[in-house]
Design an enzyme around this catalytic site. Sequence first.
Site, mmCIF file in Angstrom:
data_model
loop_
_atom_site.group_PDB
_atom_site.id
_atom_site.type_symbol
_atom_site.label_atom_id
_atom_site.label_comp_id
_atom_site.label_asym_id
_atom_site.label_seq_id
_atom_site.Cartn_x
_atom_site.Cartn_y
_atom_site.Cartn_z
ATOM 1 N N ASP B 545 0.868 -1.182 0.000
ATOM 2 C CA ASP B 545 0.000 0.000 0.000
ATOM 3 C C ASP B 545 0.905 1.233 0.000
ATOM 4 O OD1 ASP B 545 -2.225 1.597 0.210
ATOM 5 O OD2 ASP B 545 -2.757 0.972 2.250
ATOM 6 N N GLU B 548 2.651 5.152 -3.830
ATOM 7 C CA GLU B 548 2.622 6.180 -4.898
ATOM 8 C C GLU B 548 3.930 6.958 -4.995
ATOM 9 O OE1 GLU B 548 0.321 5.829 -2.473
ATOM 10 O OE2 GLU B 548 -1.074 4.692 -3.686
ATOM 11 N N ASP B 621 -8.929 3.870 -1.608
ATOM 12 C CA ASP B 621 -9.782 4.177 -0.469
ATOM 13 C C ASP B 621 -11.107 4.795 -0.898
ATOM 14 O OD1 ASP B 621 -7.683 3.183 0.876
ATOM 15 O OD2 ASP B 621 -6.883 5.106 1.521
#
Lengths: 529, 980
Positions: B545, B548, B621
């Site tokens: 997760d 980015e 999310d």
Amino acid sequence: MLLLPFLLSLSVSVPAQAAFSLEVKGVHPSLYQKYVPTSSNLWSCLDESRSIPWSSVNDDYCDCPDGSDEPGTGACKNSTFFCVNVGHVGALISATRVNDGLCEPQCCDGSDEPTGICPNICDQVGIHHRALLEQETKLRKTGSKIRASYISFAQKEKMRLEAVVTSAEREVTAQTNELARIKEIVDRTESLSAVALERRKSSPLFKSLESHSELLESLLILHKNQRQRLNALEDILSGLRTGYNPNYQDMAVLEAVRGWEQIAGLHHINDVQKGEDEGGGEPLPSDGQSKISDEIERKVESVLKADRVSLLMEHEKYVDQTQASPNLLNLSYIPQSFAPAFDYIRSFASAILGYNPLSSDAASVSRVRQLLSDAEAVLREAEDKLRNVQRDLEDLFKPDRFGKDGEWKKLDGLCLEKDTGEYTYEVCLFGEAKQKGNSDGSVHSLGHFSSWKRDEEVGTPDYYSRQMFTGGAKCWNGPQRSIQVDLSCGLDNELLTITEPEKCEYLITGTTPALCTPLESWENVKDEL
Amino acid sequence: MRSLVVAAWLLLLLPTRFVVAVKEQDFKKCDESAFCRRGRTLAHRAAEHVTSGEKWKSPYSLDASTIVLEDGGSRFTGRVRSSLYPEIKFELDVRVHEDGVVRVRMDEKEGLRKRYDEAASWALLKEPVLSPSSKWSVGKKEVKVVYGEKKDQVEVTVEFEPLVVRMKRNGKDQVVLNGQGLLHMEHFREKVEENVKKLEATDVEMVAAEGEEAQKVIQLPPNAWFEGDTEDGLWQESWRSWTDTKPKGPESLSLDINFPNHGHVYGIPQHATRLDLPTTKGEGAFFDDPYRLYNTDVFEYLASSTTSLYGSIPLIHAHSADSTVAVFVSVASETWIDVAHPTQKSTETHWVSESGILDVFLLPGPAPDQVFSQYAKLTGAVQLPPHWSLGYHQCRWNYVSTNDVRSVQKRFDEEDIPVDVFWLDIEYSEDHKYMIWDKKNFPDPVDMFNDVEALARKMVVIVDPHIKRTHDYPVYKEGQELDLFIRNKHGSEFEGWCWSGSSAWIDFFNPNSWEWYKSLYKFNGRNDGKWSWTESTGAVHIWNDMNEPSIFNGPEITMEKDSIHYGGWEHRDVHNINGMLFVNITSQAVKERTTPYKRPFVLTRSFYAGAQRFGAMWTGDNLGTWEHMAVGIPMVLSNNIAGMSFAGADVGGFFGNPEPEMLTRWYFVGAFSPFFRAHAHIDTKRREPYLLAEPYKSIVRETLRLRYSLLPVWYTAFRESTVTGLPVVRPQYVVLPKNEPGFSIDDQYYVGASGLLVKPITEAGVTETTIYIGEDQVYYDFYSGHAYRGSAKGKNVTVPAPLERGPLLIRGGSILPSRERPRRSSALMKRDPFTLKVALSQSGSASGELYLDDGESYGHREGNFVWREFVAESTKKTVIISTKDLGSKNPDRAVDGVELATYNGGNAFANALNGVRVERIVVLGLKNRPSKVTLGNTDLEFIFEGGVAAVGKKEGVASKLTVKNPGAFITSDWTVVLGL
């Protein structure tokens, strides 16, 4: 639904000779007689919806809508499988467990899988099971002795409370009589001076006194509300400061935190040096102020309590006499910063209390009035005490409180603690539960006892297996904290585990002898259910 | 007085309303990004020129005299000049690949600095093979190549002046590069001080300035017509509290890519919007801002927006009833894309990237299937996932202890609800030092894994890329010793803030990090005896997760662009690839931690073109709202057509507490997504399916069982995807590319080639819905067998959609293999018998496929699998249902892109399946009751329920034949004859 049956290992021991007399694999013994072909070798589904060839029973294809044709395979999703478990106790499992490649622990005979996959371990399992049972029986036996002592405690408590009730009742009667006596005296005295009193009451000074009192009372209420509000806001801000997520750089939140830190004189929460524990326990600057406020509130309340009519009566005695003001409000610890406000209060209070001589008849009226109000207070106290004791007595054997045998009374207010490293959790049974920070001394209420387990019949063992505490301190951006305490039979009153399955909703497990009923009676209850 | 006070008190007690939406100001709009502004105003100037009747001509041209043919003529290079900066050298390099894909590269040569040219090396599977036969020929005005079949020829021309690249098919323009003259490659330059700049300006153009001093003349630089008259953020750019120092100065890239004959464009994920991309430019544009590709962690993202999200795939499909083409732009820097439809039948797109070379792949199609295979050839196809990972994943932030996990597993089993995987989010770790257990709550992780594995289940544990900067964390300590962290602009270790507080990030562009990082996953210990994750087992798979990367105190919640990676590249050059490198190396680590290797499962939030080779992705999310549930479907479809087939959205929504009806519907959406996971935020109430009240609990149980019964269909669809690159879930335009009315439909889709057509309900209170059938074919209701008829022009049919039955049709002509016995987890189904559902077409035939292997090893790449075809054919008197092996017929295209020379039907896996039966054959749409049903000489038992026949035009419940226990095995050849 077929969910429960396979969980409860059936406590019916199947005699070995009966198990194989009519062997249709997977059929529960109570249904053996239903699994018989007709003379034409047909068989009806148990719901009678279809008639199928006897060869279709247990052919690993689901023919019957009710799944009854496949008791011994996994072909029907809605059927159950009975494993005989010779040497242990039989068990009913869901068809979804049959022929899935896993040896079910419930089927120690390995019959849930094709032959040769799962060994028959019923001998060992049986021995182990019986050993466990024995252990459990022992635990319950010892535990139930302790429980019995709790019950006899309740009995003693009952007698003690009854004695207290009797004496409290006597006290109430005595005080009632005393009050009546004083009242008579007051009436007599007052009737003499009623006219004089009326005249004095119309004096501007008294009127002003009355309105001052009213105003002061209003201010006091307002002040208390504001303090409550301030405390709540400070709690919210403190919660925000320690609980906010530095994620997403929300500037509005960050500004709020910094602003609060400045007002409260705290360092910035993220400025902590690495390795140093976050010291969230610094006293809030408002703590000192809070003490002063408490003191002032107390004083103001006592000032307001004064019987102004008595004072008026006494007033005459002091007229034309000079006397120093009493030092009622000389509080040496008031800090400089608070002095102006305090001065104001002092002058206000002195204005009310300004002593002046009163005439002698007024003095006697005032004296008896004081007696009367004292007597009233004593009576109230006695009545309160009586009421409380009566309630305690009632609660003692209330099923939704201390149990019908009063076995929980012994634990009323017993506080259990569990240290988890970061926090110590304290649960006071029938009282309040708290979370205390071990490093920062912070304390959060997790709620007060609100009920036993809901959705269970009152008075059953399951009912007493859980205490719910609700209405604790509110979480920032979350609910009010609450806690569920799951208890089981054990020799000690202790907390075992603590988790927070959802934010601010805690789950504690623990043991208590109060739940140790002898195994036989426990089994009976279970069977009755 | 009191009442007043009480009123005030009540006010205070009112719950604080939370603003639930992304904070838009946290992320840039085009006009807050200097290079995007420059690119967009360039397009604006060009458009103004054209509307005012002036000519707009691209300053770029190809110097014919410099053209050199290479590689046997399938490639040429040549010098490109810009009339704006004649002294700057650009080189063009154009190649034709063996499958007809054309690659166009342009770079600045001998410049002051070097542009980043490695994006393709991360995205591409391997260096593409050039065409052996196609040859460029140099003409007077253009270089040209022609290839393909006579009737269906592709012609690619590169025109000299201005430089235009044009791909035509049968004389019709398919793709045109620089047709609008927006190509611009900002060359590297020295920083020029303001006053010097003014002196350089000449007086070619004089313009009256606005305002009162109308006569004041200012001198404009000669290139102002193209570049504008002011320097805009070339050397430094500030946004909110951050300043990007831009030491390399301007280096952005602008290119228009036009599809003059295609009215629909799809792709460029990830955005929360329709599949058929709404316009961002031109009259009545749907959005104001261009689509942005810049991997970012957007908090509570909007359900309809061009805002960039967690991943970026710069691939766009252009589609018409005539043909489908695609363009892949291999660039890793921040990119903005404007989309306009000047007419209903044409599309213009304009791409502006911050840095990097021009590296564009033109995929000629001409049908969607070919576009997929061309793209898969470039960036690779999805890898065959472990079979269990197609089951149901139960996640929550957070299961709080090992015992919590055990009790969740227990509750699933008590309720007989199938599940394959339990997940652990960040709170398992001590202070968010991933792989280090919080021993207070997770004292016995290995025992926990074993308890879960005892029911043939797996666990997925999160490992994020932020590394807590503390020396008691072996990953940080060793990473620092090996000097593997990304650097800040000053050259020292980059420090940012994330879950773990002060953190560093491993630079996976540094090859030295690879073997080291992989060794951390060796649960049996490392050879060098250093720290590895020994408190882990082979049942543990990984969730990446925040890659980015998400950095809480960084600009736009990510890394400063002037941070430095291996090789001296700036973060701006590699940003969109960065997250993919993490999942790339993690998947290798998980695969290689055991001998023999086992298939890894890794879920990633950030991705780039090619990430399909490394694992699954999810849409991040999302919110627990109907709107987000609905937009999750086109998002998953968009990722699917861009290669990321293993995709899903969090069931239930990450934020919020969905009401039971919504959650129930969402489970159906999940059950028909390639990746099926329920997840929830730490602030939400628990919502595992066993906690639902009735009837919801039972409905969700049945939905999960439906997913499990159809696992053979999903696995077979994945097999196909690993070979052909076709998406696992397919929108209307992919399946019926000639049927125009279906081109914009994105709320219904097909599952692989199975013929299942699903339309999940994403609104409250629905009891029926319409499904679009874009062909003249019969479709059967999956549950009732009701036959619906489509038409060649397309037709909407109304189908029931009660809560317990999500709309699901079977396309006539399909044979579905399924396993109907509910189990606790997918691995427990491996010996279960199959049901074959034969849905006859209007012409009375049907076919389907089944692929099986052991589900977790790499044995399938050595031929250990079963791949079969089932066929039903009608004659006047019979319907013949038969099966044959496909492996031996197509060993070179069986699975995972492995080209086997032969296939042995008696392989070890197939042998292990001996005895696994077909327990039931169901045939929908027979015209009458069969007189008998036989397999060989054996008469088979059957039940026939009369109804509508497949042939003809009637609607209503179709006839249904159920053949019991045909005595057929799944791995062998057999023929069942229905005598009519």
